[in-house]
Design an enzyme around this catalytic site. Structure first.
Site, PDB file in Angstrom:
ATOM      1  N   HIS A  74       0.808  -1.219   0.000  1.00 19.20           N
ATOM      2  CA  HIS A  74       0.000   0.000   0.000  1.00 19.20           C
ATOM      3  C   HIS A  74       0.842   1.270   0.000  1.00 19.20           C
ATOM      4  O   HIS A  74       0.309   2.363  -0.211  1.00 19.20           O
ATOM      5  CB  HIS A  74      -0.924  -0.001   1.217  1.00 19.20           C
ATOM      6  CG  HIS A  74      -1.658  -1.288   1.400  1.00 19.20           C
ATOM      7  ND1 HIS A  74      -1.261  -2.251   2.307  1.00 19.20           N
ATOM      8  CD2 HIS A  74      -2.736  -1.796   0.760  1.00 19.20           C
ATOM      9  CE1 HIS A  74      -2.078  -3.279   2.229  1.00 19.20           C
ATOM     10  NE2 HIS A  74      -2.976  -3.034   1.299  1.00 19.20           N
ATOM     11  N   CYS A  96       3.235  -1.325  -4.402  1.00 15.79           N
ATOM     12  CA  CYS A  96       2.828  -1.616  -5.773  1.00 15.79           C
ATOM     13  C   CYS A  96       3.307  -0.499  -6.696  1.00 15.79           C
ATOM     14  O   CYS A  96       3.140   0.684  -6.387  1.00 15.79           O
ATOM     15  CB  CYS A  96       1.308  -1.740  -5.849  1.00 15.79           C
ATOM     16  SG  CYS A  96       0.693  -1.925  -7.538  1.00 15.79           S
ATOM     17  N   HIS A 124      -7.226   4.331   5.304  1.00 15.58           N
ATOM     18  CA  HIS A 124      -6.651   3.219   4.543  1.00 15.58           C
ATOM     19  C   HIS A 124      -5.148   3.445   4.402  1.00 15.58           C
ATOM     20  O   HIS A 124      -4.702   4.569   4.152  1.00 15.58           O
ATOM     21  CB  HIS A 124      -7.309   3.125   3.162  1.00 15.58           C
ATOM     22  CG  HIS A 124      -6.945   1.886   2.410  1.00 15.58           C
ATOM     23  ND1 HIS A 124      -5.761   1.766   1.718  1.00 15.58           N
ATOM     24  CD2 HIS A 124      -7.593   0.697   2.264  1.00 15.58           C
ATOM     25  CE1 HIS A 124      -5.712   0.568   1.159  1.00 15.58           C
ATOM     26  NE2 HIS A 124      -6.807  -0.102   1.479  1.00 15.58           N
ATOM     27  N   GLU A 126      -3.044   2.898   2.065  1.00 17.34           N
ATOM     28  CA  GLU A 126      -2.627   3.528   0.807  1.00 17.34           C
ATOM     29  C   GLU A 126      -2.864   5.030   0.848  1.00 17.34           C
ATOM     30  O   GLU A 126      -2.031   5.817   0.378  1.00 17.34           O
ATOM     31  CB  GLU A 126      -3.370   2.918  -0.382  1.00 17.34           C
ATOM     32  CG  GLU A 126      -2.927   3.535  -1.706  1.00 17.34           C
ATOM     33  CD  GLU A 126      -3.733   3.072  -2.906  1.00 17.34           C
ATOM     34  OE1 GLU A 126      -3.823   3.847  -3.880  1.00 17.34           O
ATOM     35  OE2 GLU A 126      -4.280   1.949  -2.877  1.00 17.34           O
ATOM     36  N   THR A 167      -5.930   3.777  -5.631  1.00 16.19           N
ATOM     37  CA  THR A 167      -5.947   2.874  -6.788  1.00 16.19           C
ATOM     38  C   THR A 167      -7.024   1.805  -6.722  1.00 16.19           C
ATOM     39  O   THR A 167      -7.351   1.206  -7.743  1.00 16.19           O
ATOM     40  CB  THR A 167      -4.586   2.168  -6.945  1.00 16.19           C
ATOM     41  OG1 THR A 167      -4.331   1.367  -5.791  1.00 16.19           O
ATOM     42  CG2 THR A 167      -3.461   3.174  -7.137  1.00 16.19           C
ATOM     43  N   SER A 226      -9.919  -3.076   0.482  1.00 22.01           N
ATOM     44  CA  SER A 226     -10.702  -2.051  -0.208  1.00 22.01           C
ATOM     45  C   SER A 226     -11.279  -2.569  -1.514  1.00 22.01           C
ATOM     46  O   SER A 226     -12.473  -2.428  -1.781  1.00 22.01           O
ATOM     47  CB  SER A 226      -9.829  -0.816  -0.475  1.00 22.01           C
ATOM     48  OG  SER A 226     -10.523   0.137  -1.254  1.00 22.01           O
ATOM     49  N   ASN A 227     -10.451  -3.191  -2.348  1.00 20.12           N
ATOM     50  CA  ASN A 227     -10.941  -3.597  -3.665  1.00 20.12           C
ATOM     51  C   ASN A 227     -11.976  -4.707  -3.557  1.00 20.12           C
ATOM     52  O   ASN A 227     -12.896  -4.781  -4.364  1.00 20.12           O
ATOM     53  CB  ASN A 227      -9.773  -3.983  -4.582  1.00 20.12           C
ATOM     54  CG  ASN A 227      -9.184  -5.337  -4.265  1.00 20.12           C
ATOM     55  OD1 ASN A 227      -9.618  -6.353  -4.791  1.00 20.12           O
ATOM     56  ND2 ASN A 227      -8.179  -5.376  -3.395  1.00 20.12           N
ATOM     57  N   SER A 269      -6.249  -9.452  -3.506  1.00 22.73           N
ATOM     58  CA  SER A 269      -5.321  -9.995  -2.510  1.00 22.73           C
ATOM     59  C   SER A 269      -5.747 -11.368  -2.002  1.00 22.73           C
ATOM     60  O   SER A 269      -5.174 -11.881  -1.041  1.00 22.73           O
ATOM     61  CB  SER A 269      -5.185  -9.020  -1.331  1.00 22.73           C
ATOM     62  OG  SER A 269      -6.446  -8.606  -0.861  1.00 22.73           O
TER      63      SER A 269
END
EC number: 1.17.7.4
Length: 310
Positions: A74, A96, A124, A126, A167, A226-227, A269
């Site tokens: 992140h 990343c 978060h 990131e 992202t 998150s994703n 993930s």
């Protein structure tokens, strides 16, 4: 009950790289290897790495001098890199590369004296890492989580403002905020290429195609991913009942009462072994036919640091 599998699903190149960095560091240096924050947001992966000798910490002051530390996928604020340098810690960066791209956008904007708006979710990792890229001598950086917050942003120079995004957000939720930003700040500049990562986009597109075809949508992923949360929310917005689960043990029989079809996907993930365990359990609950959906073939690979290649 028909089982339909979304494609693509599961690990992305950034997650695969981050996990490989931790495993290769353990292989080369032996345990313990310290990792700042969960290297990726998946309980199964983190538990597996813990069993191999990785120690996950919240901050660098938990790491004894002379040890190896890995920064999570992140990303981290600049102050963390500086602290590690001052303490002489051996650092391997699992950030990343697509997150690093956003970091560079913030760095360039702040050096130009531009204010920056970050579209993301407060707290978060990131987001914290990206906010931490803004130079202290810059004029200002602001976090916005929904379009309603745009009007109250304390931007001082509306003619010199740009935006970036976390992202792992959904394209749908960022679109409304970006539209509001462009309306409120006509001169605002955005990234040359969308900050939403290719894997996030591909997995959302797969759910967008699959969810209307099934009665129930299952998203394999951890609650803090998150994703993965965005995939569940997307399916629900499309009118399909959806659940986010870590593994097959969280499946509930009543979810499948009078259900003729179920869709399965996984966050970026979540490893495929967890998807397979869910499929096996669905067979026990009446699943009879497995169908793989067509989707984008991903061939992106992000290299690990030279020192950790085996």
């Amino acid at each position: 009950m028909k089982i339909l599998l979304a494609n693509p699903r599961g690990f992305c190149a950034g997650v695969d790289r981050a996990i490989t960095i931790v495993k290769n560091a353990l292989h080369k240096f032996g345990a313990p290897v310290y990792v700042r924050h969960e290297v990726v947001h998946n309980k199964y992966v983190v538990d597996e790495l813990k069993a191999m000798g990785a120690i996950f910490v919240d901050e660098l002051d938990e790491i004894p001098d002379g040890n190896t530390v890995i920064f999570s996928a992140h990303g981290v604020p600049k102050r963390v890199r500086e602290e590690a340098r001052k303490r002489g810690l051996q650092v391997f960066d699992a950030t990343c590369p697509l997150v690093t791209k956003v970091h560079m956008e913030v760095h360039r904007a702040s050096r130009k004296g531009q204010e920056v708006v970050l579209i993301g979710h407060k707290g978060h990792p990131e987001v914290e890492g990206t906010l931490g890229q803004y130079d202290e001598n810059g004029t200002g950086m602001y976090l916005v989580e929904d379009a309603n917050q745009v009007d109250s942003l304390p931007v001082q120079q509306p003619e010199k403002v740009s935006f970036v995004t976390q992202t792992t957000l959904s394209v749908d939720e960022t679109r409304d905020i970006i539209d509001a930003l462009r309306e409120h700040f006509p001169a605002i500049q955005g990234p040359r290429k969308d900050d939403i990562c290719y894997a996030t986009q591909n997995r959302q597109d797969a759910v967008r195609a699959l969810a209307p075809q099934v009665d129930v949508m299952l998203v394999v992923g951890s609650k803090n991913s998150s994703n993965s949360n965005r995939l569940r929310e997307l399916a629900e917005r499309l009118g399909t009942r959806a659940y986010l689960l870590d593994d097959a043990s969280q499946l509930q029989d009543e979810w499948f009462t009078n259900v003729n079809s179920v869709g399965v996907t996984a966050g970026a993930s979540a490893p495929e072994v967890l998807v397979q365990s869910v499929i096996d359990r669905l067979y026990q609950l009446g699943g009879s036919k497995l169908e793989q959906m067509d989707g984008v073939i991903e061939d992106t690979v992000f290299e690990v640091p030279v020192e950790l290649r085996v």
